[in-house]
Scaffold this motif. Sequence first.
Motif, PDB file in Angstrom:
ATOM      1  N   CYS A 111       0.817  -1.224   0.000  1.00  0.00           N
ATOM      2  CA  CYS A 111       0.000   0.000   0.000  1.00  0.00           C
ATOM      3  C   CYS A 111       0.844   1.264   0.000  1.00  0.00           C
ATOM      4  N   TYR A 112       1.896   1.283   0.800  1.00  0.00           N
ATOM      5  CA  TYR A 112       2.678   2.508   0.980  1.00  0.00           C
ATOM      6  C   TYR A 112       3.921   2.584   0.112  1.00  0.00           C
TER       7      TYR A 112
ATOM      8  N   SER B 107       4.651   0.141  -6.005  1.00  0.00           N
ATOM      9  CA  SER B 107       3.440  -0.672  -6.107  1.00  0.00           C
ATOM     10  C   SER B 107       2.708  -0.450  -7.417  1.00  0.00           C
ATOM     11  N   TYR B 108       2.917   0.695  -7.996  1.00  0.00           N
ATOM     12  CA  TYR B 108       2.197   1.042  -9.217  1.00  0.00           C
ATOM     13  C   TYR B 108       3.076   0.972 -10.463  1.00  0.00           C
ATOM     14  N   ALA B 109       4.331   0.615 -10.270  1.00  0.00           N
ATOM     15  CA  ALA B 109       5.240   0.547 -11.406  1.00  0.00           C
ATOM     16  C   ALA B 109       4.872  -0.647 -12.284  1.00  0.00           C
ATOM     17  N   GLY B 110       4.695  -0.399 -13.542  1.00  0.00           N
ATOM     18  CA  GLY B 110       4.265  -1.447 -14.466  1.00  0.00           C
ATOM     19  C   GLY B 110       5.345  -2.447 -14.820  1.00  0.00           C
TER      20      GLY B 110
ATOM     21  N   ILE C 136       7.015  -6.379  -3.431  1.00  0.00           N
ATOM     22  CA  ILE C 136       7.285  -6.339  -1.996  1.00  0.00           C
ATOM     23  C   ILE C 136       8.778  -6.152  -1.745  1.00  0.00           C
ATOM     24  N   ASN C 137       9.603  -6.937  -2.402  1.00  0.00           N
ATOM     25  CA  ASN C 137      11.056  -6.821  -2.207  1.00  0.00           C
ATOM     26  C   ASN C 137      11.577  -5.448  -2.617  1.00  0.00           C
ATOM     27  N   ASN C 138      11.053  -4.934  -3.725  1.00  0.00           N
ATOM     28  CA  ASN C 138      11.456  -3.601  -4.169  1.00  0.00           C
ATOM     29  C   ASN C 138      11.049  -2.553  -3.139  1.00  0.00           C
ATOM     30  N   ASN C 139       9.830  -2.660  -2.641  1.00  0.00           N
ATOM     31  CA  ASN C 139       9.339  -1.693  -1.647  1.00  0.00           C
ATOM     32  C   ASN C 139      10.089  -1.817  -0.321  1.00  0.00           C
ATOM     33  N   LEU C 140      10.467  -3.044   0.057  1.00  0.00           N
ATOM     34  CA  LEU C 140      11.283  -3.231   1.255  1.00  0.00           C
ATOM     35  C   LEU C 140      12.616  -2.504   1.112  1.00  0.00           C
TER      36      LEU C 140
ATOM     37  N   LEU D 182       3.836   3.536   9.226  1.00  0.00           N
ATOM     38  CA  LEU D 182       2.708   3.044   8.425  1.00  0.00           C
ATOM     39  C   LEU D 182       3.081   1.887   7.502  1.00  0.00           C
ATOM     40  N   PRO D 183       4.205   1.936   6.781  1.00  0.00           N
ATOM     41  CA  PRO D 183       4.550   0.781   5.951  1.00  0.00           C
ATOM     42  C   PRO D 183       4.833  -0.484   6.759  1.00  0.00           C
ATOM     43  N   LEU D 184       5.115  -0.324   8.059  1.00  0.00           N
ATOM     44  CA  LEU D 184       5.367  -1.478   8.918  1.00  0.00           C
ATOM     45  C   LEU D 184       4.091  -1.979   9.582  1.00  0.00           C
ATOM     46  N   ASN D 185       2.958  -1.487   9.104  1.00  0.00           N
ATOM     47  CA  ASN D 185       1.629  -1.897   9.547  1.00  0.00           C
ATOM     48  C   ASN D 185       1.291  -1.423  10.955  1.00  0.00           C
ATOM     49  N   TYR D 186       1.862  -0.299  11.373  1.00  0.00           N
ATOM     50  CA  TYR D 186       1.416   0.265  12.645  1.00  0.00           C
ATOM     51  C   TYR D 186       0.172   1.090  12.333  1.00  0.00           C
ATOM     52  N   PRO D 187      -0.963   0.790  12.964  1.00  0.00           N
ATOM     53  CA  PRO D 187      -2.232   1.447  12.619  1.00  0.00           C
ATOM     54  C   PRO D 187      -2.244   2.939  12.959  1.00  0.00           C
ATOM     55  N   LEU D 188      -2.589   3.743  11.991  1.00  0.00           N
ATOM     56  CA  LEU D 188      -2.692   5.180  12.193  1.00  0.00           C
ATOM     57  C   LEU D 188      -3.697   5.503  13.303  1.00  0.00           C
TER      58      LEU D 188
END
Length: 186
Positions: free
Chosen positions: A82-83, A87-90, A99-103, A126-132
């Motif tokens: 999500c963050y 994620s949107y790169a074609g 996922i690996n690229n975003n990591l 947020l990218p580590l899934n800590y809820p806002l």
Amino acid sequence: MPSQLFNHLHTNIGNLIVQFRDFKVADRNLNENQIKLRALHILVHAEIETYFEQLGIFVLDSYSSNRLGKKQKGKINYSILCYGSSSYAGDIKTVNDRINNNLSQLRVVISDNHGIKQKNILKILLPLNYPLALIDQTWLNTIESFGSKRGDYAHNGLHKITNLIPYNYIDGSVVNIIIPEIQKID
């Protein structure tokens, strides 16, 4: 139970307060004591910044070395997708590649972090899934203000600082508001 990272943060801030606030409240207006309070603010900021960077790297290392449960890892996968900017790169075909690229990009974001303002903290959490929803808005406002003042102190000469730094500013903002919320995040 607080993590070792949090315990170090808490201890280091306590030590800084003892070292830099070694004068009486009545002497807070003296130039040399205002310099100490300014240095205290800047160093406490650095400790908090380091804590969040180390926390982010710790979670990423735990993720990468499979020390997280399947459910935790799945939630982080979702958040990273999500963050993450790729994620949107074609040109990235598989979810695992994304996922690996975003990591990798998140590691760069964390290593290039320069602050503790809201945007800095949220880019890590947020990218580590800590809820806002679990992040207290008063805390975010306080840490934003603390970070802004640190910028003023660090990027302006002493002659440009016209407002005196209160003796108990660190107690009111850091000890009473920022640290307790960091412990909840921890």
